[in-house]
Design a protein around this motif. Sequence first.
Motif, PDB file in Angstrom:
ATOM      1  N   ILE A 202       0.778  -1.450  -0.230  1.00 34.64           N
ATOM      2  CA  ILE A 202       0.287   0.239  -0.242  1.00 34.64           C
ATOM      3  C   ILE A 202       0.714   1.096  -0.510  1.00 34.64           C
ATOM      4  O   ILE A 202       1.829   1.321   0.704  1.00 34.64           O
ATOM      5  N   LEU A 203       0.832   1.918  -1.257  1.00 33.60           N
ATOM      6  CA  LEU A 203       1.819   3.776  -1.129  1.00 33.60           C
ATOM      7  C   LEU A 203       0.827   4.577  -1.338  1.00 33.60           C
ATOM      8  O   LEU A 203      -0.916   4.437  -1.635  1.00 33.60           O
ATOM      9  N   LEU A 208      -1.423   8.043 -10.041  1.00 34.77           N
ATOM     10  CA  LEU A 208      -1.341   8.059 -10.527  1.00 34.77           C
ATOM     11  C   LEU A 208      -0.860   9.342 -12.153  1.00 34.77           C
ATOM     12  O   LEU A 208      -1.876   9.439 -12.102  1.00 34.77           O
ATOM     13  N   ASN A 209       0.049   9.215 -12.148  1.00 37.78           N
ATOM     14  CA  ASN A 209       0.167  10.342 -14.015  1.00 37.78           C
ATOM     15  C   ASN A 209       0.354   9.654 -14.854  1.00 37.78           C
ATOM     16  O   ASN A 209      -0.343  10.131 -15.571  1.00 37.78           O
ATOM     17  N   ARG A 210       0.355   8.289 -15.572  1.00 35.49           N
ATOM     18  CA  ARG A 210      -0.282   7.413 -17.022  1.00 35.49           C
ATOM     19  C   ARG A 210      -0.604   6.413 -16.298  1.00 35.49           C
ATOM     20  O   ARG A 210       0.983   5.650 -15.682  1.00 35.49           O
ATOM     21  N   LEU A 211      -0.774   5.455 -17.682  1.00 39.77           N
ATOM     22  CA  LEU A 211      -0.334   4.170 -17.561  1.00 39.77           C
ATOM     23  C   LEU A 211       0.297   4.280 -19.087  1.00 39.77           C
ATOM     24  O   LEU A 211      -0.609   4.840 -19.720  1.00 39.77           O
ATOM     25  N   ALA A 219       2.228  -1.197 -18.079  1.00 43.85           N
ATOM     26  CA  ALA A 219       2.970  -0.496 -16.700  1.00 43.85           C
ATOM     27  C   ALA A 219       2.425   0.567 -16.678  1.00 43.85           C
ATOM     28  O   ALA A 219       1.252   1.012 -16.891  1.00 43.85           O
ATOM     29  N   ALA A 220       2.485   1.121 -15.187  1.00 42.25           N
ATOM     30  CA  ALA A 220       2.134   2.491 -14.588  1.00 42.25           C
ATOM     31  C   ALA A 220       3.188   3.021 -14.211  1.00 42.25           C
ATOM     32  O   ALA A 220       4.007   3.003 -13.262  1.00 42.25           O
ATOM     33  N   GLU A 221       3.280   4.330 -14.409  1.00 43.51           N
ATOM     34  CA  GLU A 221       4.109   5.050 -13.791  1.00 43.51           C
ATOM     35  C   GLU A 221       3.324   6.144 -12.293  1.00 43.51           C
ATOM     36  O   GLU A 221       2.444   6.850 -12.961  1.00 43.51           O
ATOM     37  N   LEU A 222       3.702   6.577 -11.563  1.00 42.77           N
ATOM     38  CA  LEU A 222       3.647   7.013 -10.298  1.00 42.77           C
ATOM     39  C   LEU A 222       3.949   8.471 -10.008  1.00 42.77           C
ATOM     40  O   LEU A 222       4.728   8.793 -10.473  1.00 42.77           O
ATOM     41  N   THR A 226       8.564   6.559  -9.930  1.00 42.12           N
ATOM     42  CA  THR A 226       8.805   5.086 -10.264  1.00 42.12           C
ATOM     43  C   THR A 226       7.640   4.260 -11.394  1.00 42.12           C
ATOM     44  O   THR A 226       6.216   4.645 -11.873  1.00 42.12           O
ATOM     45  N   THR A 227       8.031   3.435 -11.761  1.00 39.98           N
ATOM     46  CA  THR A 227       7.390   2.692 -12.985  1.00 39.98           C
ATOM     47  C   THR A 227       6.987   1.541 -11.907  1.00 39.98           C
ATOM     48  O   THR A 227       7.847   0.774 -11.465  1.00 39.98           O
TER      49      THR A 227
END
Length: 402
Positions: A202-203, A208-211, A219-222, A226-227
């Motif tokens: 759990i973060l 979420l920046n983008r998928l 992938a997901a960029e937070l 971080t990815t």
Amino acid sequence: MSGIVVVGAGQAGASLVAELRKQGCDNQITLIGSEPVPPYQRPPLSKGYLLGDMTVERLFLRPESFYADQGITLRTATQVDAVDRAARTLSIDDETLGYDQLVFTTGSVPRTLPASIGGDLGGVFVVRTLADVDAMAGFVKDGAKALIVGGGYIGLEAAAVASKLGVHVTLVEMADRILQRVAAPETSDYFRALHSAHGVEILEGTGLNRLIGEGVVTAAELSDATTLDVDFVIVGVGIQPDTRLAQDAGLEIDNGIAVDAFGQTSDPYIWAAGDCCSFPYRGGRLRLESVPNAIDQAECVARNLLGAQEAYVPKPWFWSDQYDVKLQIAGLNTGYNRIVTRPGAGQSTSFWYYQDDTLLAVDAMNDPRGYMIGKRLIEAGKSPDPALVADPDADLKALLTR
């Protein structure tokens, strides 16, 4: 005569038409739903159904034959396009359907991620309908990597089921803590520890920046740059009332379709019940997103359609199942400024919400006795001494007679 037409074949709609017949209504009744199946339970979708413990038929609120047996016309896979209030008709494709009384039980719709950040990629799901969960099922498998966006009850329940199926789960919550909008820090701490014990990462304070992906998410960029590699994404960032038809028809909207204490909208021939509407409550307006409210309010509106003039008085309660923990919530915690903890054995505990000396709500984890007594106290307007509540040796039941 065109009879009573109910738009929205979920829990509220199904409850309303059944109550009409139970009360002896002999009008023509039509129940319209956009999904291709009879009314069904939604809470088990992301739990028992996704786990494979429930069949589709077990989800149905009533056997499909019930509607025909009761003389209720059930129209599934039917989309209502517009309402003509002056003519008292509905537009359905090339058809015009008249009504004497119309009821909206359209429920709510999930908030989604915008396409600009990859919300339209394959492998990105919400948890709201049978079709949503059916589409997701092939992705939820042992060894898969999932990102869950949103740390409310929807996201946490999805995380619990995915984890139980062997999925490696990361959950991101933009707020400082999970459940921040709906629960006290003590409840957040309890469920954070529960999920961590089951391997869910759990973060909090993380967005979420983008998928990322070509057609399908990979992938997901937070927000911390971080990815994460992901096989699928579940979006649990809340729901909003489905007011499209009502708004287009010019009805009053106020955090949902605005109804009076009897369930009537700003049009005397149109009513509403369930998630889609707000009603008068303690000098303001309240909209409740829960199965018990959908049932109770719909049944009240059904009686009022037949002339009862019965004001709806909610008795709010909710529940959530995560792993082997059942959370039961009684009351509404809005305005609390004090939490009293009542410890129990093992994972059993309860948190009691007070505003000064007034008991508002109870969160009970694996503590059905605490929940039931707390619910009865709240409904009776009684507020026990917090010191007695906190004493695990005190007899809770005795609080009801004080």
